[in-house]
Write a protein that holds these residues in place. Structure first.
Motif, PDB file in Angstrom:
ATOM      1  N   PRO A 112     119.361 114.043 -11.959  1.00 61.85           N
ATOM      2  CA  PRO A 112     120.106 114.933 -12.860  1.00 61.85           C
ATOM      3  C   PRO A 112     119.516 114.882 -14.261  1.00 61.85           C
ATOM      4  N   LEU A 113     119.629 115.986 -14.971  1.00 57.34           N
ATOM      5  CA  LEU A 113     119.188 116.075 -16.354  1.00 57.34           C
ATOM      6  C   LEU A 113     120.334 116.589 -17.208  1.00 57.34           C
ATOM      7  N   PRO A 114     120.288 116.369 -18.511  1.00 61.99           N
ATOM      8  CA  PRO A 114     121.292 116.988 -19.385  1.00 61.99           C
ATOM      9  C   PRO A 114     121.317 118.500 -19.207  1.00 61.99           C
ATOM     10  N   GLY A 115     122.468 119.096 -19.473  1.00 68.42           N
ATOM     11  CA  GLY A 115     122.603 120.537 -19.343  1.00 68.42           C
ATOM     12  C   GLY A 115     122.776 120.999 -17.915  1.00 68.42           C
ATOM     13  N   GLN A 116     123.252 120.102 -17.049  1.00 67.39           N
ATOM     14  CA  GLN A 116     123.487 120.428 -15.641  1.00 67.39           C
ATOM     15  C   GLN A 116     122.239 121.002 -14.968  1.00 67.39           C
ATOM     16  N   ARG A 117     121.094 120.443 -15.334  1.00 68.45           N
ATOM     17  CA  ARG A 117     119.841 120.759 -14.663  1.00 68.45           C
ATOM     18  C   ARG A 117     119.467 119.592 -13.749  1.00 68.45           C
ATOM     19  N   VAL A 118     118.556 119.837 -12.832  1.00 65.01           N
ATOM     20  CA  VAL A 118     118.083 118.789 -11.932  1.00 65.01           C
ATOM     21  C   VAL A 118     116.568 118.841 -11.867  1.00 65.01           C
ATOM     22  N   PHE A 119     115.945 117.719 -12.163  1.00 63.70           N
ATOM     23  CA  PHE A 119     114.501 117.576 -11.970  1.00 63.70           C
ATOM     24  C   PHE A 119     114.250 117.130 -10.536  1.00 63.70           C
ATOM     25  N   TRP A 120     113.325 117.790  -9.862  1.00 64.37           N
ATOM     26  CA  TRP A 120     112.973 117.395  -8.499  1.00 64.37           C
ATOM     27  C   TRP A 120     111.463 117.331  -8.339  1.00 64.37           C
ATOM     28  N   PHE A 121     111.022 116.577  -7.350  1.00 64.64           N
ATOM     29  CA  PHE A 121     109.600 116.503  -7.043  1.00 64.64           C
ATOM     30  C   PHE A 121     109.421 116.387  -5.536  1.00 64.64           C
ATOM     31  N   LEU A 122     108.275 116.833  -5.072  1.00 61.80           N
ATOM     32  CA  LEU A 122     107.865 116.652  -3.689  1.00 61.80           C
ATOM     33  C   LEU A 122     106.436 116.155  -3.695  1.00 61.80           C
ATOM     34  N   THR A 123     106.201 114.981  -3.106  1.00 61.54           N
ATOM     35  CA  THR A 123     104.846 114.448  -2.973  1.00 61.54           C
ATOM     36  C   THR A 123     104.463 114.456  -1.504  1.00 61.54           C
ATOM     37  N   VAL A 124     103.226 114.839  -1.228  1.00 63.92           N
ATOM     38  CA  VAL A 124     102.740 114.919   0.148  1.00 63.92           C
ATOM     39  C   VAL A 124     101.324 114.377   0.212  1.00 63.92           C
ATOM     40  N   ARG A 125     100.923 113.968   1.387  1.00 64.93           N
ATOM     41  CA  ARG A 125      99.547 113.562   1.601  1.00 64.93           C
ATOM     42  C   ARG A 125      98.619 114.776   1.555  1.00 64.93           C
ATOM     43  N   GLN A 126      97.480 114.621   0.872  1.00 61.24           N
ATOM     44  CA  GLN A 126      96.511 115.711   0.733  1.00 61.24           C
ATOM     45  C   GLN A 126      95.131 115.080   0.702  1.00 61.24           C
ATOM     46  N   ASP A 127      94.277 115.430   1.654  1.00 65.78           N
ATOM     47  CA  ASP A 127      92.996 114.743   1.780  1.00 65.78           C
ATOM     48  C   ASP A 127      92.029 115.031   0.641  1.00 65.78           C
TER      49      ASP A 127
END
Length: 400
Positions: free
Chosen positions: A214-229
């Motif tokens: 969660p972030l201030p201002g009712q925002r949400v930080f998200w991330f997706l990490t994946v394997r990449q050769d």
């Protein structure tokens, strides 16, 4: 040629106006130094999305006098102790009475807050460092501006200019460059109020990890990490590729991606650095990613930069001999930061494994071990006490 001060103080040039560079500038100014920050980008605003800070970084910010400002732009996140599988099953769940929440904020909010502590006349934007020449008693920094080449002299040069540091290349030309860790990362921030509340979590899939703060201002930080050769992968439609990767993972993962403006989604290959033999050379010192860039899997990159800035400030307080002070900074910071750096490189070898057997063993052991083991592991990272800073010669800074 100009110097970085006309008032007789000890002088420092900080290359890099990001979080680590500003933290160093704030600390050195509080210790009585005249500081000039050279930032390569013409826009002083921080780019990026969000991140989280553990207790060690908060302690460092308190020592630098900006801890309350850090807290003011942050909200608690449970992501450090809430771990799920793609079907929603909990491997580990935040325990309010036992686990410590991290502090999450948007990079631009924190950057703006730190920048307010550095007078505008101390910061030069669109100033790209091109070389450093040391001499007895100081160094000459050459840099390029839209108006042409310029030079600046100072007693100390702080290289806080990131993983592709021009300062590091100039002073340590034989040091190896960034190392691709076979990881691709997407980052985004959902529109205010679109998906709320979110308390923070991480989800481990096979060869992929999703996280949300969660972030201030009712925002949400998200991330997706994946394997990449190989580095440099590009997609015509990043949101569609992300949805393909996450499939039917549990709520609110897809909703967060859908609630993020597509043009704001960031895509980065993940690089780090091999450990350096030293962070210092006479009057030049490296800090943050310029010294020990690491993968984001321990959420310690910016935390270690705050630690660096605090220790550097302590060593350069008073009338200490500068080369001796920088050598002591190197002695104190290199073992700890490089241990964290190695752990951050090792983590995705396990947590991003694409092997079905390894993934099954990892998730079962994590669930069996529970939060107590994770808490002990985190404590080893967070158990750091900043040095006492001498504020006797402190300069007033804007906003104080």
């Amino acid at each position: 040629m100009t110097t970085s001060s006309t008032r007789g103080e000890r002088t420092a040039i900080v290359a890099g106006g990001g979080i680590g560079g500003l933290a160093a500038a704030i600390g050195l100014r509080r210790a009585g130094w005249s500081v000039t920050v050279l930032e390569r980008r013409p826009d002083l605003g921080e780019i990026g999305a969000g991140w989280s800070f553990a207790l060690n970084a908060v302690r460092a910010a308190d020592a630098l006098g900006v801890g309350d400002d850090l807290r003011a732009v942050s909200v608690p996140t449970q992501a450090g102790a809430t771990l799920r599988t793609p079907d929603g099953r909990y491997l580990m769940r935040f325990r309010p009475d036992l686990d410590m929440a991290l502090l999450a904020n948007h990079r631009s909010d924190l950057h703006r807050t730190l920048l307010a502590h550095v007078p505008a006349e101390c910061v030069r934007a669109a100033a790209e460092v091109t070389g450093i020449e040391q001499y007895e008693g100081g160094a000459v920094v050459a840099y390029r501006t839209p108006d042409g080449p310029e030079q600046l002299t100072a007693e100390v040069v702080v290289g806080a200019d990131g993983i592709h540091s021009a300062v590091r290349r100039s002073v340590f030309p034989d040091a190896s460059g960034p190392v691709f860790q076979r990881i691709l990362c997407w980052r985004g921030v959902s529109a205010s109020g679109s998906v709320w509340p979110v308390e923070g979590f991480q989800t481990w899939g096979r060869g992929a990890r999703f996280g949300a703060h969660p972030l201030p201002g009712q925002r949400v930080f998200w991330f997706l990490t994946v394997r990449q050769d190989q580095p440099g992968a590009r997609y015509d439609d990043d949101p569609a590729e992300i949805r393909h990767r996450i499939g039917d993972w549990h709520d609110p993962i897809t909703a967060l991606v859908d609630a993020t403006p597509p043009e704001s989604i960031l895509r980065h290959d993940i690089f780090d650095l091999d450990p350096l033999d030293t962070y210092t050379d006479n009057r030049v010192v490296l800090l943050g990613d310029a010294a020990h860039a690491m993968t984001p899997f321990l959420a310690q990159g910016a935390c270690q930069a705050f630690e660096d800035a605090t220790v550097l400030t302590a060593q350069l307080s008073g009338d200490t001999d500068i080369p001796t002070a920088l050598a002591q900074y190197n002695r104190l910071r290199r073992p700890r930061s490089q241990r964290v750096q190695r752990l951050a490189r090792r983590d995705p070898k396990i947590s991003l494994s694409t092997n079905p057997l390894a993934y099954g063993v990892m998730t079962r052991l994590t669930q069996m071990a529970g939060g107590a083991v994770a808490a002990r592991k985190s404590a080893r990272l967070w158990d750091w006490t900043p040095p006492a800073l001498d504020q006797h010669h402190a300069n007033p800074v804007e906003g104080e």
